[in-house]
Design an enzyme around this catalytic site. Sequence first.
Site, short mmCIF file in Angstrom:
data_model
loop_
_atom_site.label_atom_id
_atom_site.label_comp_id
_atom_site.label_asym_id
_atom_site.label_seq_id
_atom_site.Cartn_x
_atom_site.Cartn_y
_atom_site.Cartn_z
N THR A 1 0.22 1.20 -6.24
CA THR A 1 -0.09 2.39 -5.45
C THR A 1 -1.53 2.85 -5.62
OG1 THR A 1 0.61 3.92 -7.19
CG2 THR A 1 2.30 3.16 -5.66
N ASP A 2 -1.91 3.75 -4.71
CA ASP A 2 -3.20 4.41 -4.82
C ASP A 2 -3.03 5.71 -5.63
OD1 ASP A 2 -2.01 6.29 -3.10
OD2 ASP A 2 -3.12 5.63 -1.34
N ALA A 3 -4.04 6.53 -5.68
CA ALA A 3 -4.00 7.76 -6.48
C ALA A 3 -2.93 8.73 -6.00
CB ALA A 3 -5.37 8.44 -6.47
N GLY A 4 -2.52 8.60 -4.75
CA GLY A 4 -1.50 9.49 -4.20
C GLY A 4 -0.08 8.98 -4.35
N VAL B 1 1.10 6.19 -3.07
CA VAL B 1 1.47 5.43 -1.88
C VAL B 1 1.03 3.99 -2.07
CG1 VAL B 1 1.04 5.19 0.61
CG2 VAL B 1 1.27 7.47 -0.40
#
Length: 131
Positions: A14-17, A19
């Site tokens: 995932t990314d920082a969010g 997602v």
Amino acid sequence: MNNKISIKIYYDDTDAGGVVYYANYLKYLERSRTEFFQGYNINVAEYHEKGCMFVVAHVDISYKQSARLGDIIDITSEIAELKNASLIIKHRIFKGDKLLIEAQVKLACVNKEGRVQKFPDEFKKLLLNET
């Protein structure tokens, strides 16, 4: 034949969010194709040793919804088109009954020098269940 695998989404996907990073879906499709071929008793590594490589020639992918950290996703794969030296596999990624991703991946058969060649007869027979 339709093949389905399940994958759990981990933090590194995932990314920082939280997602799934968009490019990671391509890795999931690759895993699904490997399992798909194994379902037909096709060992991709053995074909590589024989000088028959399956390279991605084109990808058409549609991102409809995102998977998130902790999700379990299911990936289905099926043959959409089989020609003498290329193959299109249709992939779908679901979370439950929600369609997240639709993709078509065109694979070409090439030799060790990277030149297009026909699929071996036994490869096509296995895919067409003619054994």
